[in-house]
Design an enzyme around this catalytic site. Structure first.
Site, PDB file in Angstrom:
ATOM      1  N   ASP A 212       0.816  -1.227   0.000  1.00 13.02           N
ATOM      2  CA  ASP A 212       0.000   0.000   0.000  1.00 13.02           C
ATOM      3  C   ASP A 212       0.844   1.270   0.000  1.00 13.02           C
ATOM      4  OD1 ASP A 212      -2.260  -1.677   0.291  1.00 13.02           O
ATOM      5  OD2 ASP A 212      -1.903  -1.759   2.440  1.00 13.02           O
TER       6      ASP A 212
ATOM      7  N   LYS B 260       2.338   2.234  -5.028  1.00 12.33           N
ATOM      8  CA  LYS B 260       3.076   1.763  -6.218  1.00 12.33           C
ATOM      9  C   LYS B 260       2.296   1.982  -7.497  1.00 12.33           C
ATOM     10  CE  LYS B 260       3.268  -2.340  -4.497  1.00 12.33           C
ATOM     11  NZ  LYS B 260       2.809  -2.060  -3.131  1.00 12.33           N
TER      12      LYS B 260
ATOM     13  N   GLY C 255      -4.293  -4.340  -4.539  1.00  8.18           N
ATOM     14  CA  GLY C 255      -5.330  -3.403  -4.923  1.00  8.18           C
ATOM     15  C   GLY C 255      -4.672  -2.082  -5.229  1.00  8.18           C
ATOM     16  N   HIS C 256      -4.375  -1.861  -6.486  1.00  5.02           N
ATOM     17  CA  HIS C 256      -3.693  -0.626  -6.848  1.00  5.02           C
ATOM     18  C   HIS C 256      -4.722   0.435  -7.237  1.00  5.02           C
ATOM     19  CE1 HIS C 256       0.230  -3.031  -7.693  1.00  5.02           C
ATOM     20  NE2 HIS C 256      -0.008  -2.842  -6.416  1.00  5.02           N
TER      21      HIS C 256
ATOM     22  N   GLN D 229       2.153  -5.945  -3.219  1.00  2.00           N
ATOM     23  CA  GLN D 229       2.470  -6.013  -1.781  1.00  2.00           C
ATOM     24  C   GLN D 229       3.806  -5.289  -1.514  1.00  2.00           C
ATOM     25  OE1 GLN D 229       1.544  -9.400  -3.211  1.00  2.00           O
ATOM     26  NE2 GLN D 229      -0.472  -8.535  -2.992  1.00  2.00           N
TER      27      GLN D 229
HETATM   28  P1  IMP Z   1      -2.630 -12.688   1.660  1.00  5.86           P
HETATM   29  O1  IMP Z   1      -1.668 -12.124   0.684  1.00  5.86           O
HETATM   30  O2  IMP Z   1      -4.061 -12.432   1.303  1.00  5.86           O
HETATM   31  O3  IMP Z   1      -2.369 -14.136   1.955  1.00  5.86           O
HETATM   32  O4  IMP Z   1      -2.398 -11.939   3.067  1.00  5.86           O
HETATM   33  C1  IMP Z   1      -1.210 -12.091   3.804  1.00  5.86           C
HETATM   34  C2  IMP Z   1      -0.759 -10.786   4.443  1.00  5.86           C
HETATM   35  O5  IMP Z   1      -0.388  -9.878   3.428  1.00  5.86           O
HETATM   36  C3  IMP Z   1      -1.845 -10.070   5.253  1.00  5.86           C
HETATM   37  O6  IMP Z   1      -1.237  -9.388   6.323  1.00  5.86           O
HETATM   38  C4  IMP Z   1      -2.425  -9.080   4.257  1.00  5.86           C
HETATM   39  O7  IMP Z   1      -3.024  -7.977   4.915  1.00  5.86           O
HETATM   40  C5  IMP Z   1      -1.148  -8.673   3.536  1.00  5.86           C
HETATM   41  N1  IMP Z   1      -1.414  -8.187   2.174  1.00  5.86           N
HETATM   42  C6  IMP Z   1      -1.688  -8.912   1.076  1.00  5.86           C
HETATM   43  N2  IMP Z   1      -1.842  -8.129   0.003  1.00  5.86           N
HETATM   44  C7  IMP Z   1      -1.642  -6.876   0.419  1.00  5.86           C
HETATM   45  C8  IMP Z   1      -1.628  -5.614  -0.253  1.00  5.86           C
HETATM   46  O8  IMP Z   1      -1.832  -5.472  -1.461  1.00  5.86           O
HETATM   47  N3  IMP Z   1      -1.358  -4.532   0.543  1.00  5.86           N
HETATM   48  C9  IMP Z   1      -1.095  -4.639   1.861  1.00  5.86           C
HETATM   49  N4  IMP Z   1      -1.089  -5.797   2.518  1.00  5.86           N
HETATM   50  C10 IMP Z   1      -1.367  -6.901   1.808  1.00  5.86           C
END
Ligand code: IMP
Length: 433
Positions: free
Chosen positions: A13, A16, A40-41, A223
């Site tokens: 977040d 990017k 989620g961009h 991420q």
């Molecule tokens: P997952 O990727 O859904 O398995 O989540 C694993 C961890 O990564 C959790 O703490 C999510 O909140 C975090 N996470 C996954 N995708 C994002 C993102 O795009 N932005 C911020 N945190 C993320």
């Protein structure tokens, strides 16, 4: 053969999408190399807000966009995204290319992600519940179903039947969840397969050829570094490798094709989900940063936890990614504060102070931030059009980051729009170092 990686330098977040969107104006191709619809961009173009999930942000700049082999793709989400973009006048045909080797997120992955988080209760990771972890787990276990399987109905049904026989046992016996019907799953995939088929391509060949032809390629990480499966704050991480070197593996090109790495970091820090967070702000200031920065998840709508800038973690990100310059986003949010604590070191067990990210999880869990407090600038940054025009305290804040990390800050974000990014030497020069 210029190839630049854009990588999240914190917990995701960082903004990017917006930086990719800006640099993509000067690029020929934009590639996603890991992650899936957990990303989620959010990008605002001409007053319109776009929230992208699987899709590389370059598509909004009308650029060829690649979803590489290292990604996981939810086919229904991708079709929805393609339909939405087309409905809003953004062309995708002939521009979007999806690797046949990328893995598919199946309905059971989503069901297991949700059931597993429920079962973990207080110990949950706080995932986005989009099936990311279970899909990557099946890929590693060699039980995955890939994008190219959509091209052969017979093979697809066979694979679904084999996988589902096992997954339904898990769903019912381990998680006490509803089993899935084979015919339902087949029907759902049959609906999306013909829509996706024209987009499936040999993306490794496509990207390598583009680089050989001297076209400029941007690699867009999803991420962030601290969510990296190998180097992040395990187990509170995602199940792929956001770090810059994965741009090569996740696209299928050699590492020597990557010339520059732009790390994207907020001027403060946010984190969603569980896990330790040394500079998390206590009290009302946290709420203030969240409101001013609009810190709510793009995918899940969850409140993001907010903290002061952590240079120990950022120094680690510079090392892990080989960051050649930094984009510091959302500097305007800090205009609301008279004083700005910046974490320059951690105090760890035994009272020792270290500028380096702790290698042992217990040291990190118990780390206390050592702050230097910088003076705030207390004026909005709205009309500022160049780095020189920034208030002197804001310039000192940026300069402090550069000196502490020994890395240039080449871009500074001062607002939500594409135009609200100040570049140290012209966007084109930053994009193509
Ligand atoms: P997952 O990727 O859904 O398995 O989540 C694993 C961890 O990564 C959790 O703490 C999510 O909140 C975090 N996470 C996954 N995708 C994002 C993102 O795009 N932005 C911020 N945190 C993320």
């Amino acid at each position: 053969m210029p190839g630049t990686v854009i990588v999240g330098a914190q917990w995701g977040d960082e903004g990017k999408g917006k930086i990719v969107d800006l640099l993509a104006q000067h690029a020929d191709l934009v590639c996603r190399y890991q992650g899936g619809p957990n990303a989620g961009h959010t990008i605002i173009v001409g007053g319109e807000t776009f929230k992208l999930r699987n899709m590389p942000s370059g598509i909004l700049a009308g650029k060829e966009s690649v979803i590489g082999a290292g990604c996981v793709v939810d086919p229904e989400v991708l079709v929805q995204e393609l339909d939405d973009l087309e409905a809003r006048g953004v062309a995708t045909e002939g521009l979007v290319h999806v690797s046949g080797n990328a893995h598919l997120i199946m309905p059971w992955h989503v069901a297991i992600d949700q059931a597993s988080e429920r079962r973990l209760g207080k110990l949950q990771i706080g995932t986005t519940r989009r099936g990311i972890g279970p899909a990557y787990a099946d890929k590693a276990a060699r039980l995955g179903i890939r994008v190219q399987d959509l091209l052969d109905e017979k093979i697809l049904r066979q694979k679904l039947e084999t996988a589902l026989a096992e997954k339904n046992v898990w769903l019912e016996r381990v998680y006490g969840a509803e089993p899935l019907e084979l015919d339902d799953v087949v029907r759902r995939l049959d609906r999306v397969a013909p829509r996706l088929a024209p987009f499936i391509a040999d993306t490794s060949l496509l990207v390598d050829t583009a680089l050989r032809d001297g076209r400029y390629v941007l690699f867009e990480g999803a991420q962030g570094t601290l969510l990296d499966l190998d180097h992040g704050t395990y187990p509170f991480v995602t199940s792929s490798n956001p770090v810059a070197s994965q741009a090569a593996t996740g696209t299928g090109i050699g590492p020597n094709r990557l010339d520059a790495v732009i790390g994207v970091a907020k001027a403060y820090v946010t984190r969603v989900g569980e896990g330790p967070f040394p500079t998390e702000i206590e009290g009302a200031d946290q709420e203030r940063v969240r409101e001013l920065g609009g810190e709510f998840g793009t995918v899940t709508g969850r409140e993001r936890r907010c903290g002061w800038l952590d240079l120990v973690a950022l120094r680690y990100a510079v090392r892990l990614n080989g960051i050649t310059s930094l984009a510091l986003t959302k500097l305007d949010v800090l205009s609301a504060f008279d004083e700005l604590p910046v974490c320059v070191a951690y105090r760890i067990r035994g009272g020792e102070t270290t500028p380096d990210f702790p290698a042992h999880q217990s040291d990190f869990h118990h780390a206390l931030p050592v702050y230097e407090t910088l003076e705030g600038w207390s004026v909005p940054l709205g009309g500022v059009t160049s780095l020189d025009e920034l208030p002197s305290a804001a310039r000192r804040y940026v300069g402090f980051v550069e000196t502490q990390l020994d890395v240039e800050v080449s871009l500074v974000g001062t607002g939500a729009e594409r135009e609200a990014v100040l570049a140290s030497r012209g966007v084109a020069a930053v994009a193509r170092p």
